[in-house]
Design a protein around this motif. Structure first.
Motif, mmCIF file in Angstrom:
data_model
loop_
_atom_site.group_PDB
_atom_site.id
_atom_site.type_symbol
_atom_site.label_atom_id
_atom_site.label_comp_id
_atom_site.label_asym_id
_atom_site.label_seq_id
_atom_site.Cartn_x
_atom_site.Cartn_y
_atom_site.Cartn_z
ATOM 1 N N HIS A 297 3.911 -4.345 1.590
ATOM 2 C CA HIS A 297 4.707 -3.134 1.828
ATOM 3 C C HIS A 297 4.790 -2.306 0.534
ATOM 4 C CE1 HIS A 297 7.669 -0.598 3.749
ATOM 5 N NE2 HIS A 297 8.458 -0.746 2.689
ATOM 6 N N ALA A 298 5.053 -2.987 -0.579
ATOM 7 C CA ALA A 298 5.161 -2.287 -1.860
ATOM 8 C C ALA A 298 3.842 -1.595 -2.198
ATOM 9 C CB ALA A 298 5.546 -3.271 -2.966
ATOM 10 N N ARG A 299 2.719 -2.306 -1.990
ATOM 11 C CA ARG A 299 1.410 -1.709 -2.262
ATOM 12 C C ARG A 299 1.219 -0.434 -1.439
ATOM 13 N NH1 ARG A 299 -3.376 -4.631 0.604
ATOM 14 N NH2 ARG A 299 -2.336 -3.501 2.284
ATOM 15 N N ASP A 300 1.491 -0.534 -0.136
ATOM 16 C CA ASP A 300 1.212 0.600 0.742
ATOM 17 C C ASP A 300 2.113 1.795 0.420
ATOM 18 O OD1 ASP A 300 -0.710 -0.957 1.812
ATOM 19 O OD2 ASP A 300 0.263 -1.274 3.757
ATOM 20 N N MET A 301 3.408 1.542 0.129
ATOM 21 C CA MET A 301 4.302 2.665 -0.155
ATOM 22 C C MET A 301 3.936 3.317 -1.500
ATOM 23 S SD MET A 301 5.822 2.858 2.613
ATOM 24 C CE MET A 301 7.242 3.926 2.658
ATOM 25 N N LEU A 302 3.529 2.510 -2.478
ATOM 26 C CA LEU A 302 3.099 3.078 -3.766
ATOM 27 C C LEU A 302 1.820 3.878 -3.607
ATOM 28 C CD1 LEU A 302 3.826 0.319 -6.413
ATOM 29 C CD2 LEU A 302 4.460 2.738 -6.572
ATOM 30 N N VAL A 303 0.870 3.332 -2.839
ATOM 31 C CA VAL A 303 -0.384 4.055 -2.594
ATOM 32 C C VAL A 303 -0.076 5.390 -1.915
ATOM 33 C CG1 VAL A 303 -2.508 4.042 -1.207
ATOM 34 C CG2 VAL A 303 -1.908 2.052 -2.583
ATOM 35 N N ALA A 304 0.862 5.382 -0.968
ATOM 36 C CA ALA A 304 1.235 6.625 -0.270
ATOM 37 C C ALA A 304 1.764 7.651 -1.267
ATOM 38 C CB ALA A 304 2.277 6.332 0.804
ATOM 39 N N ARG A 305 2.610 7.197 -2.208
ATOM 40 C CA ARG A 305 3.167 8.139 -3.195
ATOM 41 C C ARG A 305 2.070 8.683 -4.108
ATOM 42 N NH1 ARG A 305 8.345 5.607 -5.958
ATOM 43 N NH2 ARG A 305 8.921 4.256 -4.248
ATOM 44 N N ILE A 306 1.156 7.809 -4.501
ATOM 45 C CA ILE A 306 0.056 8.257 -5.369
ATOM 46 C C ILE A 306 -0.806 9.277 -4.622
ATOM 47 C CG2 ILE A 306 -2.066 7.506 -6.535
ATOM 48 C CD1 ILE A 306 -0.566 4.794 -7.046
ATOM 49 N N MET A 307 -1.054 9.002 -3.316
ATOM 50 C CA MET A 307 -1.876 9.938 -2.534
ATOM 51 C C MET A 307 -1.206 11.306 -2.455
ATOM 52 S SD MET A 307 -3.262 7.350 0.392
ATOM 53 C CE MET A 307 -3.792 8.639 1.505
ATOM 54 N N ASN A 308 0.115 11.324 -2.295
ATOM 55 C CA ASN A 308 0.831 12.607 -2.277
ATOM 56 C C ASN A 308 0.670 13.331 -3.596
ATOM 57 O OD1 ASN A 308 1.975 12.714 0.303
ATOM 58 N ND2 ASN A 308 3.458 11.157 -0.273
ATOM 59 N N ALA A 309 0.760 12.579 -4.702
ATOM 60 C CA ALA A 309 0.645 13.199 -6.019
ATOM 61 C C ALA A 309 -0.746 13.784 -6.217
ATOM 62 C CB ALA A 309 0.952 12.166 -7.103
#
Ligand SMILES: NC(=O)c1ccc[n+]([C@@H]2O[C@H](COP(=O)([O-])OP(=O)(O)OC[C@H]3O[C@@H](n4cnc5c(N)ncnc54)[C@H](O)[C@@H]3O)[C@@H](O)[C@H]2O)c1
Length: 319
Positions: A297-309
């Protein structure tokens, strides 16, 4: 053969509803396609649903969908039923060459010759599994990076019998649906991204096995360092910027010899039972009582934030 316009694809068949098939289904559903999943396993139905539900929050966080509740596919225990009316097929069955050959023969028989059939296979090459198809020219690899619900990269590779039209079609289709496809010009094991991952992983194992650093510190040396740059730009562009005014040529001519000396010192520890024990103990320390579920879950939510950035950056970047 004339393929339908990528914009006309409405129905997608996902063959194999495991970790990767369910994640593909989640992505296609999020993009508004009607999705039919075939999996012969009795547990597949429940598992596909729960994998899609688990994938959905990170897709919302990454801006891939704004639909609050997960959409669901139709689930089939017969392949023909799932492939009926499919405009595109993404195969994600078990990694076994005999099984893939049999599956491609069946998918080929269940779909008209103008439907592109893609495989998620990581280690088998299209030349090996397209041989059983009557229309092998539309069989290719569309290799995702786990989880395909989130990670944009898709490596497109044709086999010896794949037509360049089918490869072009897949490049256009995945671009259209918001993925970042890359063209693998020649079939090689591991394609592009897994070859680079394998080069890095070989050294990540050797650094621990030869006592240079702990598992956690090796991981930190990527996530707090080069991993941040790699999310923004690839290794070639990073070194172009490292060359200052003289760019990549300056870097290669002046710092290239240092890179070559490092290449010569790279290690390759065998994955013996002792080394496996050391790596597993190290990852348990690093997890520090967190579950694999929490870490995923942590990996996916962090990846999502990076993708937004990344979407906000105006400088050249991979997409
Ligand atoms: N796991 C990864 O990180 C990853 C990444 C990229 C690509 N891939 C590739 O994706 C494919 C699937 O991998 P996975 O990790 O999802 O495996 P998995 O074992 O989780 O899923 C395989 C699924 O196929 C089903 N299955 C069994 N026999 C079948 C048949 N005859 N027809 C259709 N389905 C059948 C199984 O019931 C299972 O649900 C493999 O080719 C693999 O190389 C995996």
């Amino acid at each position: 053969v004339t393929y339908i316009e990528p914009t006309e694809v409405k129905q997608i068949a996902v063959v194999g509803g495991g970790l990767i098939g369910a994640s593909w289904a989640a992505y296609f559903l999020a993009k508004g396609f009607s999705v039919a999943v075939f999996d012969p396993s009795a547990e597949a139905r429940g598992r596909v649903r729960s994998l899609i539900a688990a994938a959905w929050p990170a897709m919302i966080a990454a801006g891939i969908t704004s639909v609050p509740d997960p959409r669901m596919p139709s689930l089939h225990d017969d392949l023909n039923g799932a492939c009926a009316n499919a405009d595109f097929v993404q195969e994600s069955g078990p990694e076994d060459i005999d099984l893939k050959r049999e599956l491609f023969a069946r998918i080929d028989g269940a779909t008209p010759g103008h439907v592109v059939i893609a495989s998620s296979s990581s280690s088998l090459l299209p030349s090996d599994y397209q041989v059983t198809a009557v229309y092998p020219e539309r069989v290719l690899a569309a290799h995702p990076f786990n989880p395909p619900s989130l990670i944009p990269l898709v490596e497109i590779a044709g086999g010896g019998q794949t037509s360049s039209d089918a490869v072009d079609w897949a490049m256009d289709f995945f671009t259209l649906i918001g993925k970042v496809p890359v063209r693998v010009r020649r079939e090689v094991p591991g394609y592009i991204a897994n070859r680079m991952s394998a080069a890095l992983f070989r050294e990540a194992v050797d650094l621990v096995a030869s006592g240079v650093a702990s598992v956690a510190d090796v991981d930190k040396s990527i996530t707090a360092g080069p991993g941040l740059r790699w999310a923004a730009m690839g290794p070639h562009m990073i070194y172009h910027l490292a060359g200052g005014q003289g760019g990549y040529r300056q870097y290669l001519e002046h710092l290239g010899p240092a890179q070559q000396r490092r290449w010569q010192s790279l290690g390759e520890s065998p994955l013996t039972p002792d080394i496996i024990d050391i790596l597993v103990a190290g990852i348990e320390d690093e997890l520090d009582r967190h579950s694999v579920h929490d870490a995923t879950h942590a990996r996916d939510m962090l990846v999502a934030r990076i993708m937004n950035a990344i979407v906000d950056v105006s400088a050249p970047h991979p997409s």
